[in-house]
Scaffold this active site. Structure first.
Site, short mmCIF file in Angstrom:
data_model
loop_
_atom_site.label_atom_id
_atom_site.label_comp_id
_atom_site.label_asym_id
_atom_site.label_seq_id
_atom_site.Cartn_x
_atom_site.Cartn_y
_atom_site.Cartn_z
N GLU A 44 0.82 -1.21 0.00
CA GLU A 44 0.00 0.00 0.00
C GLU A 44 0.86 1.26 0.00
O GLU A 44 0.52 2.25 -0.65
CB GLU A 44 -0.96 0.00 1.20
CG GLU A 44 -2.09 -1.02 1.09
CD GLU A 44 -3.00 -0.78 -0.11
OE1 GLU A 44 -3.03 0.35 -0.64
OE2 GLU A 44 -3.67 -1.73 -0.54
N TYR A 127 -6.33 6.12 4.83
CA TYR A 127 -6.45 5.15 3.74
C TYR A 127 -5.62 3.90 4.01
O TYR A 127 -6.12 2.76 3.92
CB TYR A 127 -6.03 5.76 2.39
CG TYR A 127 -5.86 4.69 1.34
CD1 TYR A 127 -6.97 4.12 0.73
CD2 TYR A 127 -4.60 4.18 1.02
CE1 TYR A 127 -6.83 3.10 -0.19
CE2 TYR A 127 -4.45 3.17 0.10
CZ TYR A 127 -5.57 2.62 -0.50
OH TYR A 127 -5.43 1.60 -1.38
N ASP A 145 -9.22 6.28 -1.18
CA ASP A 145 -8.21 7.05 -1.91
C ASP A 145 -8.88 7.70 -3.12
O ASP A 145 -10.11 7.68 -3.25
CB ASP A 145 -7.04 6.15 -2.33
CG ASP A 145 -7.45 5.08 -3.34
OD1 ASP A 145 -8.66 4.96 -3.65
OD2 ASP A 145 -6.56 4.36 -3.84
#
Length: 363
Positions: A44, A127, A145
């Site tokens: 991520e 996020y 996002d």
């Protein structure tokens, strides 16, 4: 939100259509092989500001080099930056290692599995926290996002400006109401995948969309108008002169950037932002070497021009080669290294290009 489409949407049907599509169509990505929170976290962070295709080889190499929380927490920062070299936005790598050290020391190497603790880790915003909690731990937390905001602005006909930080709360609340509690991992990943493959910024593939029947923008013909996003601040152009200086033994002069700011702690070739008049840029570069490093240099021919675009500015670099005096004093942030040793140091993409120009000029 117009007439609160959340009340009108068939939430169960939306979840089934979205997750069913994801189960059938999801891309084969290396961080999806298992639900290791550390691997999800690394992926991520890498995927912020960077395309999936670019990230895949970096992810493989990074995990091979730092397979565990412990390995990354104990690694030298220079090695971490070297593994990140070329991905850009290097503060991501530094923040990741800083946070991983905290997990190793404070949480015995286990990534926190609750919003309160995970959100305190450096570089872990709402996020990333939501992505790790939902994907790795199956906790129904939103992971919102730009992709997700674009998808939901169309599905729910949300006309708020997604460039405003305050708008994120609207989308987070929407996800909280829509998310599957049985499979939050696939729900969040499916929203991301939908934004990446189908509900793209321009020319969305509505006829292939698995949740087209639930989409307000599709039925109202407003898919090309959404999302609303205001323009960013003015982009700045910066003129830079840089040089690969070698000494009488052929060693190359490299400099380490400051600990904070753009490209912090990366190595580079000596350079200076050029102020008017441009025609004196080599003189400005020589003067900066004397003032900054007490190093006498000679600037020779130009070896190339490089443009490097950041989100907020563009570097227009004129690259030269030259010679440095034999009596130059080295320091922690200024070294002479052999050409073979260059590969041990992490450079930004623009300075990797300068090095390539230099090598080509030597042939």
């Amino acid at each position: 939100m117009n007439n609160n489409p959340l009340k009108q949407i068939d939430k169960h049907g939306f979840q089934e259509d979205l997750i069913g599509w994801f189960e059938a169509e999801q891309r084969d990505l290396p961080w999806r092989k298992d639900k290791d929170p550390y691997k999800v976290w690394v992926s991520e962070i890498m995927l912020q500001q960077t395309r999936v295709d670019t990230v895949i080889p970096y992810f493989h190499r990074f995990i091979e080099q730092f397979p565990t929380i412990k390995a990354l927490s104990e690694a030298e920062e220079d090695k971490v930056l070297k593994a990140w070299e070329g991905l850009g936005y290097y503060s991501r790598a530094r923040n990741l290692q800083f946070a991983v050290k905290e997990v190793h020391e404070k949480y015995a190497g286990k990534v926190p599995d609750n919003p309160k603790e995970i959100s305190t880790l450096k570089g872990v915003g709402p996020y990333t926290a939501g992505a790790i909690l939902s994907i790795a731990y199956g906790i129904p937390e939103p992971a919102v996002d730009g992709n997700v905001m674009r998808v939901l602005s169309r599905i729910l006909s949300i006309w708020e400006d997604i460039a405003k930080a305050s708008t994120r709360k609207i989308f987070e609340q929407a996800v909280r109401e829509l998310i599957s509690h049985e499979n939050p991992s696939f729900f969040n990943q499916a929203l991301m995948e939908l934004g990446a493959l189908i509900c793209t910024p321009t020319s969305p593939k509505c006829l292939l969309c698995p949740v087209r029947d639930h989409c307000h923008a599709f039925h109202e013909g407003t898919t090309t108008e959404l999302p609303i996003k205001t323009k960013n601040k003015k982009h700045r152009q910066v003129r830079i002169a840089a040089a690969v200086f070698t000494d009488e033994d052929g060693r190359v002069l490299i400099h380490k950037r400051d600990e904070s700011g753009l490209l912090a702690n990366l190595w580079e070739f000596p350079n200076i932002e050029i102020l008017l008049p441009y025609e004196h840029e080599t003189d400005q570069l020589k003067e900066s070497m004397i003032e900054g490093f007490h190093a006498e240099v000679r600037v020779n021919e130009m070896i190339g021009q490089i443009e490097h675009v950041f989100s907020h500015l563009t570097w227009n670099i004129n690259a030269y080669k030259g010679k440095v005096a034999a009596d130059m004093k080295e320091a922690d942030d200024l070294k002479l290294v052999s050409k073979d040793e260059i590969d041990q140091y992490a450079f930004s993409v623009s300075h990797q290009k300068i090095w390539q120009k230099f090598l080509e000029s030597e042939v």
